[in-house]
Design a protein around this motif. Structure first.
Motif, short mmCIF file in Angstrom:
data_model
loop_
_atom_site.label_atom_id
_atom_site.label_comp_id
_atom_site.label_asym_id
_atom_site.label_seq_id
_atom_site.Cartn_x
_atom_site.Cartn_y
_atom_site.Cartn_z
N UNK A 250 105.31 -11.11 63.51
CA UNK A 250 106.45 -10.35 63.01
C UNK A 250 106.70 -9.38 64.12
N UNK A 251 105.71 -8.72 65.10
CA UNK A 251 105.89 -8.07 66.20
C UNK A 251 106.53 -8.79 67.29
N UNK A 252 105.94 -10.15 67.44
CA UNK A 252 106.47 -10.79 68.32
C UNK A 252 107.92 -11.12 68.29
N UNK A 253 108.52 -11.43 67.14
CA UNK A 253 109.79 -11.89 66.78
C UNK A 253 110.54 -10.84 67.13
N UNK A 254 110.23 -9.52 66.80
CA UNK A 254 111.01 -8.30 66.99
C UNK A 254 111.08 -8.08 68.51
N UNK A 255 110.04 -8.37 69.39
CA UNK A 255 110.11 -8.13 70.80
C UNK A 255 111.06 -9.18 71.72
N UNK A 256 111.32 -10.40 70.97
CA UNK A 256 111.72 -11.43 71.50
C UNK A 256 113.13 -11.03 71.14
N UNK A 257 113.42 -10.76 70.04
CA UNK A 257 114.87 -10.52 69.71
C UNK A 257 115.48 -9.45 70.66
N UNK A 258 114.44 -8.28 70.76
CA UNK A 258 115.14 -7.36 71.64
C UNK A 258 115.18 -7.70 73.23
N UNK A 259 114.62 -8.51 73.63
CA UNK A 259 114.53 -9.15 74.96
C UNK A 259 115.81 -9.87 75.12
N UNK A 260 116.45 -10.73 74.13
CA UNK A 260 117.46 -11.31 74.03
C UNK A 260 118.70 -10.46 74.48
N UNK A 261 118.69 -9.26 73.78
CA UNK A 261 119.56 -8.29 73.84
C UNK A 261 119.36 -7.56 75.27
N UNK A 262 118.23 -7.34 75.90
CA UNK A 262 117.94 -6.48 76.89
C UNK A 262 116.87 -7.02 77.65
N UNK A 263 117.20 -8.10 78.58
CA UNK A 263 115.95 -8.78 79.33
C UNK A 263 115.22 -8.02 79.98
N UNK A 264 115.68 -6.51 80.40
CA UNK A 264 114.88 -5.77 81.17
C UNK A 264 113.95 -4.76 80.45
N UNK A 265 113.91 -4.80 79.07
CA UNK A 265 113.37 -4.07 78.17
C UNK A 265 111.72 -4.21 78.49
N UNK A 266 110.99 -2.79 78.47
CA UNK A 266 109.67 -2.89 78.36
C UNK A 266 109.10 -2.42 77.14
N UNK A 267 107.89 -2.47 76.60
CA UNK A 267 107.35 -2.22 75.34
C UNK A 267 106.13 -1.34 75.45
N UNK A 268 106.38 -0.02 75.10
CA UNK A 268 105.17 0.74 75.37
C UNK A 268 104.40 0.99 74.07
N UNK A 269 103.26 0.68 73.99
CA UNK A 269 102.39 0.74 72.84
C UNK A 269 101.51 2.05 72.92
N UNK A 270 101.31 2.76 71.73
CA UNK A 270 100.53 3.86 71.85
C UNK A 270 99.75 3.92 70.36
N UNK A 271 98.81 4.51 70.23
CA UNK A 271 97.92 4.70 69.16
C UNK A 271 97.59 5.91 68.60
N UNK A 272 97.44 5.93 67.37
CA UNK A 272 97.21 7.17 66.56
C UNK A 272 95.94 7.01 65.92
N UNK A 273 94.83 7.66 66.20
CA UNK A 273 93.54 7.68 65.66
C UNK A 273 93.36 7.60 64.08
N UNK A 274 92.30 6.77 63.57
CA UNK A 274 92.01 6.72 62.21
C UNK A 274 91.34 8.07 61.65
N UNK A 275 91.64 8.49 60.72
CA UNK A 275 91.03 9.82 59.94
C UNK A 275 89.89 9.48 58.92
N UNK A 276 89.45 8.19 58.95
CA UNK A 276 88.60 7.80 57.96
C UNK A 276 87.20 7.36 58.80
N UNK A 277 87.06 7.76 60.00
CA UNK A 277 85.94 7.79 60.68
C UNK A 277 85.10 9.07 61.12
N UNK A 278 84.20 9.30 60.59
CA UNK A 278 83.21 10.28 60.89
C UNK A 278 82.92 10.75 62.46
N UNK A 279 82.42 9.59 63.16
CA UNK A 279 82.03 9.87 64.57
C UNK A 279 83.43 9.66 65.51
#
Length: 215
Positions: A135-164
């Protein structure tokens, strides 16, 4: 008179019977002490072996979930060099360059929300299944068809279900690296994926999420 005088003389030597009796008594006492010591030693060793066996049995009676957590803790730590040249430990996979190679068959339960460009996790595993990755790959490939110079920045948010806090950071880093690794297997997405190690905006997903920004 002479005979009577001879019969009253004292014998200065100990009789052979008394000497042998004394020697036998000493030997019997020595043997008795030796048997007592040997018996105590055998009893002590038997007790120690029984206690060790019981302790080993208790250790083996660990729940499967606890064994799983112990195996994760025993996984060899690898290191990844991030964009700021900070070395960060990762567990559960092998690092090559700036990607994470999967070593576990455990998949994360997650959902790709295309409108928000968010992958919301529903457990604390690292690796996304093929459906989410597609699903993510299809979204990115469709985006690149519209904008070949597009870059994808991935960031992360931590889980709140880990004690350590250490394990929390490891899970987050494992997720972002595993997704990058999976996406860059697609030729059209190579060199199009950038990682941001800063925390994404919190969106109240208890098990954390990945955010995709297009620039």
């Amino acid at each position: 008179m002479a005979g009577g005088g001879d019969s009253n003389e004292m014998n200065p030597f100990i009789s052979y019977v008394d000497l042998f009796a004394s020697i036998i008594m000493v030997l019997l006492l020595f043997i008795l002490i030796m048997f007592v010591n040997v018996g105590y030693y055998i009893q002590f060793n038997t007790k120690n072996k029984t206690e060790n066996k019981e302790e080993k049995t208790k250790q083996e009676e660990v729940t499967p979930e606890l064994k799983k957590e112990e195996n994760k803790e025993k996984t060899i730590q690898y290191f990844v060099q991030n964009e700021n040249n900070n070395t960060t430990p990762v567990q559960g996979g092998e690092v090559e360059g700036n990607v994470l190679i999967k070593k576990s068959e455990q998949f994360a339960q997650a959902e790709f929300k295309e409108q928000e460009l968010v992958i919301a996790f529903k457990n604390n595993e690292y690796f996304l299944n093929k459906e989410i990755t597609t699903q993510v790959t299809d979204f990115m490939e469709n985006t690149l068809k519209k904008n070949p110079n597009a870059l994808f920045y991935i960031s992360v948010n931590d889980s709140q279900k880990l004690i350590s806090s250490t394990q929390t950071k490891q899970v987050s880093l494992g997720r972002i690296l595993s997704l990058k690794n999976a996406l860059e297997k697609v030729p059209s997405l190579q060199n199009k994926i950038k990682l941001s190690y800063k925390q994404a905006e919190s969106l109240n997903y208890e098990f954390g999420h990945l955010k995709i920004d297009v620039k």
